[in-house]
Design a protein around this motif. Structure first.
Motif, mmCIF file in Angstrom:
data_model
loop_
_atom_site.group_PDB
_atom_site.id
_atom_site.type_symbol
_atom_site.label_atom_id
_atom_site.label_comp_id
_atom_site.label_asym_id
_atom_site.label_seq_id
_atom_site.Cartn_x
_atom_site.Cartn_y
_atom_site.Cartn_z
ATOM 1 N N PHE A 294 2.798 1.697 -3.344
ATOM 2 C CA PHE A 294 1.937 2.209 -4.405
ATOM 3 C C PHE A 294 1.577 3.675 -4.183
ATOM 4 O O PHE A 294 1.387 4.418 -5.158
ATOM 5 C CB PHE A 294 0.675 1.356 -4.514
ATOM 6 C CG PHE A 294 0.917 -0.012 -5.090
ATOM 7 C CD1 PHE A 294 1.975 -0.249 -5.948
ATOM 8 C CD2 PHE A 294 0.081 -1.070 -4.787
ATOM 9 C CE1 PHE A 294 2.198 -1.502 -6.494
ATOM 10 C CE2 PHE A 294 0.281 -2.324 -5.325
ATOM 11 C CZ PHE A 294 1.348 -2.545 -6.172
ATOM 12 N N TYR B 234 0.838 -1.207 0.000
ATOM 13 C CA TYR B 234 0.000 0.000 0.000
ATOM 14 C C TYR B 234 0.871 1.254 0.000
ATOM 15 O O TYR B 234 0.641 2.199 -0.776
ATOM 16 C CB TYR B 234 -0.911 -0.036 1.222
ATOM 17 C CG TYR B 234 -1.764 1.198 1.420
ATOM 18 C CD1 TYR B 234 -3.036 1.280 0.843
ATOM 19 C CD2 TYR B 234 -1.316 2.270 2.180
ATOM 20 C CE1 TYR B 234 -3.828 2.410 1.016
ATOM 21 C CE2 TYR B 234 -2.104 3.403 2.365
ATOM 22 C CZ TYR B 234 -3.355 3.468 1.781
ATOM 23 O OH TYR B 234 -4.133 4.593 1.958
ATOM 24 N N VAL C 214 -2.033 -1.245 -12.201
ATOM 25 C CA VAL C 214 -0.923 -2.195 -12.265
ATOM 26 C C VAL C 214 -1.261 -3.282 -13.280
ATOM 27 O O VAL C 214 -2.265 -3.981 -13.144
ATOM 28 C CB VAL C 214 -0.631 -2.820 -10.885
ATOM 29 C CG1 VAL C 214 0.486 -3.862 -11.014
ATOM 30 C CG2 VAL C 214 -0.227 -1.735 -9.890
ATOM 31 N N SER D 17 4.056 -5.158 -13.431
ATOM 32 C CA SER D 17 4.480 -6.002 -12.318
ATOM 33 C C SER D 17 4.839 -7.398 -12.806
ATOM 34 O O SER D 17 4.311 -7.873 -13.812
ATOM 35 C CB SER D 17 3.340 -6.092 -11.286
ATOM 36 O OG SER D 17 3.557 -7.127 -10.360
ATOM 37 N N SER E 79 -3.213 -1.137 -5.053
ATOM 38 C CA SER E 79 -2.891 -0.145 -6.092
ATOM 39 C C SER E 79 -4.061 0.780 -6.366
ATOM 40 O O SER E 79 -3.906 1.998 -6.451
ATOM 41 C CB SER E 79 -2.449 -0.846 -7.376
ATOM 42 O OG SER E 79 -3.489 -1.684 -7.881
ATOM 43 N N LEU F 239 -3.852 3.795 -8.943
ATOM 44 C CA LEU F 239 -2.703 3.344 -9.732
ATOM 45 C C LEU F 239 -3.088 2.080 -10.489
ATOM 46 O O LEU F 239 -3.566 1.111 -9.884
ATOM 47 C CB LEU F 239 -1.510 3.058 -8.814
ATOM 48 C CG LEU F 239 -0.271 2.453 -9.478
ATOM 49 C CD1 LEU F 239 0.413 3.485 -10.371
ATOM 50 C CD2 LEU F 239 0.704 1.929 -8.415
ATOM 51 N N ARG G 158 2.397 6.271 -7.150
ATOM 52 C CA ARG G 158 1.319 7.047 -7.783
ATOM 53 C C ARG G 158 1.650 8.539 -7.867
ATOM 54 O O ARG G 158 1.111 9.258 -8.708
ATOM 55 C CB ARG G 158 0.018 6.849 -7.001
ATOM 56 C CG ARG G 158 -1.199 7.557 -7.627
ATOM 57 C CD ARG G 158 -1.467 7.011 -9.032
ATOM 58 N NE ARG G 158 -2.661 7.603 -9.614
ATOM 59 C CZ ARG G 158 -2.697 8.725 -10.325
ATOM 60 N NH1 ARG G 158 -1.578 9.404 -10.539
ATOM 61 N NH2 ARG G 158 -3.833 9.173 -10.826
ATOM 62 N N LYS H 216 -2.774 -7.095 -5.066
ATOM 63 C CA LYS H 216 -2.203 -6.100 -5.972
ATOM 64 C C LYS H 216 -3.259 -5.088 -6.409
ATOM 65 O O LYS H 216 -3.017 -3.873 -6.407
ATOM 66 C CB LYS H 216 -1.612 -6.805 -7.195
ATOM 67 C CG LYS H 216 -0.899 -5.901 -8.162
ATOM 68 C CD LYS H 216 0.534 -5.687 -7.748
ATOM 69 C CE LYS H 216 1.373 -6.923 -7.958
ATOM 70 N NZ LYS H 216 2.764 -6.763 -7.525
#
Length: 611
Positions: free
Chosen positions: A368, A365, A487, A380, A480, A485, A372, A476
């Protein structure tokens, strides 16, 4: 990437329910910080929060397609379709006209052209709801590997709700987050049953599944799963094909109209993606590629090999940076940041459920959050271990031959339980897990293959590709998207998954090591140190102060925890006094994380536990 919500009810006029649809949509604001859209018709309401990645100017949603002034279909869509340009060209050749440059419109028009068969043509990561106004039906579709989440709720008197996350569904005033006995079994068994939403009446659209909702009810169809195909290529051809697939996959996934980067751990998987992405950007006249790694204060200098990791990440990360020439940044975290109550609460809010995995979530967390600030899209290396057989237990005969899920067989036999013994007896977790395991094996298609070891390793791979990887992909996605964000996960391209899945195990381990095919296909773009490095999972802090902070927190919640109904208080108190392990995968530390996670979940959410 985006956050989507929807409501279909054939018994009421949803044009009057805009406030409810907006409330559901608002829960997805972190997933889509750039724009909001609502679309209402008599029996359907869609909501959308947008993270603008492709076609920044004209890609707003929900999106509709019209003909002669009549709306034919509408979509609320999350994700990316990487072959949208080829599909758009084909659809134009079939007479379709486009008003945007977005992949969303391509998906809509692909449905109009090919009907439900359109899902077979999509390559990407996606989850969406599509309403056909002519047929008055809803389609819910999730990508083949389940990279993007999608839940639906059937607990209303009439109708169906859906959303990217459970919180979107539970923003509806006629719902309540209830976890019953079956939900507790799923939450605590570590079985990860596809389609199970833990909460009562909440279901997850399975990876590779299409759900149709019409006046006759809910109809489910899997349009893809890993399946048997005869592998006819020799070893050299197989290695070459893996490389060609990876080159094509990464080339497609570096397309974005916003800043892009990679997540780099110094392991084989993330290093391959970083090297190929850097090369792809350079070919297109772009670059340098940005890369980011997570680390912990003092970890590199004071690293101790533990039960899962032989080496620290940092030296290998920097070898890749020098070899590939990325613009790199290390995100270094300390214990105080990892234990910050606001961060741990934010992680729970993002996940909707307790995780029990502690800093494996909070550090991601925080990573990310930093990424960001510099980029909107990251690539990834997730899922390479599931695809190529990278985990150590793939090569451990005791685990391979165990009559249970491999990740369960890996748990220490001596691990004490902190759950109430009467609760455990009533839940019958061992039987529940055994049933889930047998159901999973029953899905495996072995074709004509009669070789016992090949059959077992195919089962082993199937378990990881359909169960275990979902835990990691969900982590993930939630961590994200809590920061808006996107990914991308190149190793989840279904073409690569299907090809490697059917490669004989002897080829997958042709050099006597893990992930032989991946190493053989990409060694030419990597530093020698990374090629030689043994598998090391996502890092966990070894700082003794972190474990002490966990124990201190455990002492503070013991007496008034709402999770006491689930716990054996005597065992929890003994756990606080147990010996320190200084191992992120140690049994005591995992148990403490489980208790704290359950406590925070029941303190911060309106969840009701019923027996």
């Amino acid at each position: 990437m985006c956050g989507i919500v929807g409501w279909v009810d054939f018994t009421r006029d949803l044009r009057l329910e805009g406030a409810t649809v907006r409330a559901m949509t608002a829960t997805m604001a972190l997933r889509g910080p750039d724009a909001e859209g609502i679309w209402l018709r008599e029996h359907v309401g869609f909501g959308h929060r947008r993270l603008a990645v492709i076609d920044l100017a004209t890609g707003d949603q929900p999106m509709t397609v019209e003909r002669d002034g009549r709306t034919l279909a509408a979509i609320t869509y999350s994700g990316e379709v990487y072959n949208y340009r080829e599909l758009r060209d084909e659809l134009r050749g079939r007479g379709h006209e486009f008003r945007t440059e977005s992949d969303t419109e391509v998906v809509l028009r692909a449905y109009l052209e090919w009907g439900e068969g359109f899902v077979d043509r999509l390559n990407g990561m996606y989850a969406f709801g599509l309403w056909d106004t002519r047929e008055q039906r809803l389609l819910l579709v999730r990508d083949r590997m389940g990279i993007k989440p999608l839940f639906f709720f059937t607990g209303l008197a009439e109708g169906v709700l859906f959303g990217s996350e459970p919180k979107a569904v539970f923003a509806h005033p006629e719902t309540e987050p209830v976890v019953d006995t079956d939900g507790l079994r799923e939450l605590l068994s570590f079985a990860r049953t596809p389609g199970h939403g833990v909460y009562r009446d909440l279901h997850e659209v399975r990876p590779g599944e299409l759900i149709r909702v019409d006046r006759d009810g809910v109809h489910r169809r899997r349009y893809w799963q890993p399946g048997y195909q005869e592998h006819r290529d020799d070893l050299d051809t197989t290695i070459r094909t893996v490389r060609e697939l990876l080159d094509d996959i990464v080339r497609r996934q570096i397309i974005a109209d916003v800043p892009l980067c990679t997540l780099l751990s110094g392991g084989l998987d993330s290093s391959v993606i970083t090297a190929l992405a850097a090369a792809g950007l350079a070919e297109g006249g772009g670059g340098p590629l940005r890369s980011f790694a997570v680390d912990f204060v003092g970890q590199a200098e004071n690293f101790r090999p533990d039960s899962m990791r032989d080496t620290p990440d940092a030296p290998y990360v920097h070898d890749v940076v020098k070899h590939v020439h990325t613009a790199h940044e290390d995100i270094v975290l300390d214990t105080a940041t990892l234990m910050d109550p606001l961060t741990r609460s934010a992680v729970l809010t993002a996940t909707d459920l307790p995780t029990g995995m502690g800093d494996l979530f909070t550090s991601l967390y925080l990573l990310f959050r930093s990424v960001r600030e510099r980029s909107t899209v990251a690539l990834s290396g997730e899922a390479a271990d599931e695809v190529f057989g990278g985990y150590r237990w793939f090569h451990d005969p005791r685990v391979v031959n165990a009559d249970t899920f491999p990740w369960v067989a890996m748990l220490p036999q001596s691990q004490r339980t902190v759950l109430d013994l009467d609760l455990l007896r009533s839940l019958r977790l061992t039987e529940y897990r055994a049933d889930a395991y047998r159901d999973a094996l029953a899905e495996v298609d072995h074709g004509p293959d009669t070789d016992p070891h090949n059959r077992r390793m195919r089962e082993f791979s199937y378990l990881h590709l359909t169960r275990f990887v979902q835990i990691l992909l969900d982590r993930k996605d939630r961590m994200s998207m809590a920061h808006g964000l996107e990914v991308r996960v190149p190793f989840c391209d279904h073409r690569l998954v299907q090809y490697v899945y059917n490669t004989p195990w002897a080829m997958k381990t042709y050099d006597g090591r893990e992930k032989s095919l991946l190493r053989g296909a990409t060694a030419d773009v990597l530093p020698a140190s990374v090629v030689a490095r043994m598998k090391s999972p996502y890092p966990s802090t070894q700082d003794a102060r972190y474990e002490q902070a966990l124990r201190d927190q455990l002492g503070r919640v013991l007496d008034d925890s709402p999770a006491r109904v689930l716990l054996d208080e005597r065992e929890v108190r003994a756990l606080r006094e147990s010996a320190f392990e200084h191992d992120g995968f140690g049994a005591s530390r995992r148990s403490i994380e489980q208790v704290l996670s359950l406590d925070l979940w029941l303190r911060r959410t309106p969840t009701r536990i019923v027996g």
